[in-house]
Structure formats: C-alpha cells, structure tokens
Design a protein around this motif. Structure first.
Motif, PDB file in Angstrom:
ATOM      1  N   ILE A  60       5.739  -3.532   1.944  1.00 59.49           N
ATOM      2  CA  ILE A  60       5.375  -2.904   0.666  1.00 59.49           C
ATOM      3  C   ILE A  60       3.879  -2.586   0.705  1.00 59.49           C
ATOM      4  N   GLU A  61       3.451  -1.752  -0.236  1.00 55.04           N
ATOM      5  CA  GLU A  61       2.024  -1.586  -0.482  1.00 55.04           C
ATOM      6  C   GLU A  61       1.804  -1.638  -1.985  1.00 55.04           C
ATOM      7  N   ASP A  62       0.601  -2.018  -2.379  1.00 53.88           N
ATOM      8  CA  ASP A  62       0.310  -2.174  -3.806  1.00 53.88           C
ATOM      9  C   ASP A  62      -1.154  -1.850  -4.045  1.00 53.88           C
ATOM     10  N   MET A 105       8.776  -9.766   4.948  1.00 57.98           N
ATOM     11  CA  MET A 105       8.206  -8.446   4.686  1.00 57.98           C
ATOM     12  C   MET A 105       6.713  -8.456   4.972  1.00 57.98           C
ATOM     13  N   LYS A 106       6.197  -7.305   5.374  1.00 61.25           N
ATOM     14  CA  LYS A 106       4.773  -7.155   5.645  1.00 61.25           C
ATOM     15  C   LYS A 106       4.074  -6.502   4.453  1.00 61.25           C
ATOM     16  N   MET A 107       2.831  -6.860   4.251  1.00 59.68           N
ATOM     17  CA  MET A 107       2.018  -6.263   3.192  1.00 59.68           C
ATOM     18  C   MET A 107       1.169  -5.142   3.764  1.00 59.68           C
ATOM     19  N   GLY A 108       1.237  -3.975   3.126  1.00 61.17           N
ATOM     20  CA  GLY A 108       0.411  -2.849   3.522  1.00 61.17           C
ATOM     21  C   GLY A 108      -0.908  -2.836   2.770  1.00 61.17           C
ATOM     22  N   VAL A 109      -1.383  -1.665   2.417  1.00 64.71           N
ATOM     23  CA  VAL A 109      -2.707  -1.544   1.821  1.00 64.71           C
ATOM     24  C   VAL A 109      -2.729  -1.918   0.342  1.00 64.71           C
ATOM     25  N   PHE A 110      -3.893  -2.339  -0.095  1.00 70.09           N
ATOM     26  CA  PHE A 110      -4.309  -2.272  -1.489  1.00 70.09           C
ATOM     27  C   PHE A 110      -5.640  -1.525  -1.502  1.00 70.09           C
ATOM     28  N   VAL A 111      -6.065  -1.051  -2.660  1.00 74.95           N
ATOM     29  CA  VAL A 111      -7.307  -0.288  -2.760  1.00 74.95           C
ATOM     30  C   VAL A 111      -8.467  -1.236  -3.047  1.00 74.95           C
ATOM     31  N   VAL A 112      -9.542  -1.108  -2.271  1.00 69.91           N
ATOM     32  CA  VAL A 112     -10.742  -1.902  -2.526  1.00 69.91           C
ATOM     33  C   VAL A 112     -11.322  -1.483  -3.877  1.00 69.91           C
ATOM     34  N   ASP A 113     -11.417  -2.428  -4.774  1.00 70.51           N
ATOM     35  CA  ASP A 113     -11.884  -2.166  -6.132  1.00 70.51           C
ATOM     36  C   ASP A 113     -13.293  -1.581  -6.115  1.00 70.51           C
ATOM     37  N   LYS A 136      -6.510 -12.156   2.506  1.00 66.78           N
ATOM     38  CA  LYS A 136      -6.013 -13.420   3.057  1.00 66.78           C
ATOM     39  C   LYS A 136      -4.898 -13.991   2.183  1.00 66.78           C
ATOM     40  N   ARG A 137      -5.051 -13.833   0.880  1.00 65.64           N
ATOM     41  CA  ARG A 137      -4.074 -14.397  -0.051  1.00 65.64           C
ATOM     42  C   ARG A 137      -2.715 -13.718   0.076  1.00 65.64           C
ATOM     43  N   VAL A 138      -2.727 -12.413   0.290  1.00 65.85           N
ATOM     44  CA  VAL A 138      -1.454 -11.668   0.347  1.00 65.85           C
ATOM     45  C   VAL A 138      -1.055 -11.324   1.777  1.00 65.85           C
ATOM     46  N   ASN A 139      -1.810 -11.822   2.741  1.00 69.30           N
ATOM     47  CA  ASN A 139      -1.450 -11.688   4.164  1.00 69.30           C
ATOM     48  C   ASN A 139      -1.367 -10.237   4.613  1.00 69.30           C
ATOM     49  N   THR A 140      -2.438  -9.484   4.363  1.00 69.99           N
ATOM     50  CA  THR A 140      -2.531  -8.127   4.895  1.00 69.99           C
ATOM     51  C   THR A 140      -3.801  -7.984   5.712  1.00 69.99           C
ATOM     52  N   LYS A 141      -3.843  -6.968   6.543  1.00 71.80           N
ATOM     53  CA  LYS A 141      -5.009  -6.696   7.376  1.00 71.80           C
ATOM     54  C   LYS A 141      -5.677  -5.377   7.020  1.00 71.80           C
ATOM     55  N   VAL A 142      -5.095  -4.612   6.097  1.00 72.69           N
ATOM     56  CA  VAL A 142      -5.594  -3.259   5.819  1.00 72.69           C
ATOM     57  C   VAL A 142      -5.816  -3.046   4.331  1.00 72.69           C
ATOM     58  N   HIS A 200      -2.800  17.262  14.521  1.00 70.55           N
ATOM     59  CA  HIS A 200      -3.899  16.485  13.935  1.00 70.55           C
ATOM     60  C   HIS A 200      -3.675  14.981  14.128  1.00 70.55           C
ATOM     61  N   ILE A 201      -2.436  14.531  14.000  1.00 68.03           N
ATOM     62  CA  ILE A 201      -2.139  13.129  14.279  1.00 68.03           C
ATOM     63  C   ILE A 201      -2.511  12.786  15.721  1.00 68.03           C
ATOM     64  N   ASP A 202      -2.147  13.658  16.660  1.00 70.81           N
ATOM     65  CA  ASP A 202      -2.466  13.410  18.067  1.00 70.81           C
ATOM     66  C   ASP A 202      -3.975  13.377  18.298  1.00 70.81           C
ATOM     67  N   TRP A 203      -4.686  14.319  17.716  1.00 70.55           N
ATOM     68  CA  TRP A 203      -6.138  14.371  17.908  1.00 70.55           C
ATOM     69  C   TRP A 203      -6.833  13.126  17.348  1.00 70.55           C
ATOM     70  N   CYS A 204      -6.308  12.600  16.255  1.00 73.49           N
ATOM     71  CA  CYS A 204      -6.959  11.472  15.582  1.00 73.49           C
ATOM     72  C   CYS A 204      -6.329  10.125  15.922  1.00 73.49           C
ATOM     73  N   TRP A 205      -5.345  10.126  16.791  1.00 73.17           N
ATOM     74  CA  TRP A 205      -4.487   8.965  17.010  1.00 73.17           C
ATOM     75  C   TRP A 205      -5.254   7.661  17.232  1.00 73.17           C
ATOM     76  N   SER A 206      -6.283   7.710  18.040  1.00 72.18           N
ATOM     77  CA  SER A 206      -6.994   6.480  18.398  1.00 72.18           C
ATOM     78  C   SER A 206      -7.691   5.839  17.210  1.00 72.18           C
ATOM     79  N   GLU A 207      -7.909   6.620  16.139  1.00 74.25           N
ATOM     80  CA  GLU A 207      -8.607   6.091  14.966  1.00 74.25           C
ATOM     81  C   GLU A 207      -7.693   5.904  13.757  1.00 74.25           C
ATOM     82  N   ILE A 208      -6.400   6.151  13.907  1.00 75.66           N
ATOM     83  CA  ILE A 208      -5.474   5.984  12.785  1.00 75.66           C
ATOM     84  C   ILE A 208      -5.050   4.525  12.691  1.00 75.66           C
ATOM     85  N   GLY A 209      -5.148   3.969  11.467  1.00 73.13           N
ATOM     86  CA  GLY A 209      -4.747   2.593  11.243  1.00 73.13           C
ATOM     87  C   GLY A 209      -3.580   2.433  10.287  1.00 73.13           C
ATOM     88  N   TYR A 210      -3.179   3.540   9.643  1.00 72.62           N
ATOM     89  CA  TYR A 210      -2.156   3.426   8.593  1.00 72.62           C
ATOM     90  C   TYR A 210      -1.693   4.836   8.251  1.00 72.62           C
TER      91      TYR A 210
END
Length: 311
Positions: A73-75, A98-106, A138-144, A233-243
C-alpha cells in the motif's frame, strides 16, 4: 504458507464473492474477497480506494487489499496520522505480509516554501520534515518517501534554481542515508508553476545529489502528460528510479481507462527489474473510473488484465 501463495489469478471470480459469506470468525464483517489474484508486480492501493467493499475501517481495508492479491500500500498522509494509528497499520501490514510504499514528507517543499528559492527558512522547514520522516518511516517499515521541491522561483535563472534544489536535497539525503531511507523526487503535471516537471530533469538532479537517498518517483500519468515516450524515458532514467506510480490518461483513473498501454509498460519494467534482481512498488495513485462496489470490482479486473502479460 504465505498469503500470496493462496492467491491465484481468476478474473471470472471477480464480484462473485461479494454475495458470499463474511470472513470466518467475524460474521458481522463485510465480505472481502472480490477476486483472488497473484500479481507479478507490487501494486499498492491507497486507503479509501475500496471503502464500498471493505468499509471505512483502515484495517478492514488492508485485509480486503491483501485478500485480493495486493501486496503493498501507499499512504501520502501517513505523517499526519497519530502514532498509535501508524503503529496499528504497520502491525496489520506485517501480519498480512504487505509492504509499505511512499508517504509524503510533510512540508517537504511546496509553493509556499520552494527549495528553488534558496531561502534558508524554506530549507530548514524541509530538513525538519526529513528528520521527522525518519521516525515515521521506521514506525511503518518503509524505505521510501515522496519529496516535491516546490514551485519555480521566477525571478531567478533556472540554473541558479537548480543549484538551490540540489544543495537542499544533498542536506536532506545526509539525514536519510544513514537510516537506509530514500526520498523519491516526483516531477508533476498539475501546474506549470512546478519546478520539477520531467524525468530527465529529475535524473540530472539525482545524479548531482549523488546519493542512494535521492531517487526518482516515476509517475507514469504525469510523465505521459508532460513528456510522453514513456518506455524510452524509463530506460534513460532507470538507474535513478526508486519508485513508480500509476494512473491512466486522460482522467487519472485505473489502467485500461485511457490511452496508456500499461500491459506493455508493466511487462517491460518487470523483465528489466528481474534481470537486475530489483523490485519496485507501483503506487496506485489514481481514482476509480466507476462508483460503488461495481467500480471497485472493475478496478481490480483492470489490474488483472494489465498484469496478464506473458513472462
């Protein structure tokens, strides 16, 4: 056995179980299973996407998502939730595998405190958001987590603005990197006032920041609007895509409702990631094209169809 091992792709079951029994041991709960699917990619719905089928309770929504094959999920608003609620969500996600996706940095950069301005007060607000985001992650176990640098500062040359953004992001990366966390920068199409608008611009900035804590959030909906030519564009940017994030265009609804060939995009990225032993979460940052339970069933069926590429 893992929950996902029970999940089999059966498009014909979609909607049938809505008329079935409630979950065993909780007969008062609304029936949750719409279709059992084993998706190839980690598609991540958001809270509110299945309220007609699962109800308003967040835990019931998580169970419904997992029962229908969604493994993440993402939230966006996670930072604004009470700590107790964050912990409750994280505990249930762990139980459901389940894995946790992104949240927005306030206040991580917006029209009111754009990083392009080079204003110390604005940068301090951003850095404070990064520091608080560490605990939430850390609380919601996400990396992004998502960062948007904000608007253009139109009284400054573009190169100066870009330098200001890079400087601020380097400082943010210094906060996040020691914890193994990554801010993903999202170029957007919502307004021409936004500083960050294309994937190649974001790639250039990520290369300049030069940190594993700063990558690209490639939202296919926004990039189709702003630049098109999605797979190259995905291919050109692939090495820097995280999500990745998803939304069809026009309309910003589920795949199959617009002009974007998501089956081809999903297949291309699946094969490319598999070859490099990578795994991405694909945030479902879009609305439902149809209302009610029927619309939620249609959304799930759209993902079943788009995920049905041969491997």
């Amino acid at each position: 056995m893992q929950r996902r091992d029970f999940v089999k792709s059966t498009l014909g079951l979609a909607g049938a179980a809505l008329a079935g029994k409630a979950v065993a041991g909780n007969e008062s709960a609304q029936p949750r299973t719409v279709a059992k699917n084993q998706f190839k990619l980690l598609y991540a719905p958001h809270f509110g996407m299945f309220t007609n089928s699962a109800g308003k309770d967040l835990i019931d929504q998580l169970k419904f998502m997992a029962d229908n094959g969604f493994q993440a999920i993402e939230d966006n608003g996670m930072m604004g939730r009470p700590v107790e609620e964050q912990e409750k969500i994280a505990k249930e996600m762990a139980r459901l595998n389940m894995k946790m996706g992104v949240f927005v940095v306030d206040k991580g950069g917006n029209g009111q405190n754009t990083l392009a301005a080079g204003n110390k007060d604005y940068v301090d607000i951003f850095l404070n958001g990064c520091k608080r985001a560490v605990d939430v992650a850390k609380r919601v176990n996400t990396k992004v987590m998502t960062v948007v640098p904000g608007d253009f500062q139109r009284n400054l040359p573009i190169g100066i603005q870009t330098g200001h953004v890079i400087d601020a992001l380097r400082r943010g990366a210094d906060i996040l990197a020691p914890h193994g966390l990554t801010m993903v920068l999202e170029p957007l199409s919502d307004t021409p006032n936004l500083f960050l608008r294309t994937s190649d611009q974001t790639y250039e900035i990520c290369r300049a920041v030069n940190s594993p804590a700063c990558k690209i959030l490639f939202d296919v909906y926004h990039m189709q609007k702003n630049e098109g030519h999605v797979i190259p564009h995905i291919d050109w940017c692939w090495s820097e895509i995280g999500y990745f994030q998803i939304g069809d265009n026009p309309g910003r609804k589920e795949p199959t409702t617009g002009e974007i060939n998501y089956k081809n995009i999903f297949k291309h990225c699946y094969e490319k990631a598999k070859a490099e032993n990578k795994e991405f979460i694909w945030g479902m940052e879009h609305g439902n094209s149809q209302p009610g339970k029927e619309g939620e069933i249609a959304l799930i069926k759209a993902y079943v169809e788009s995920d049905s590429f041969a491997v």
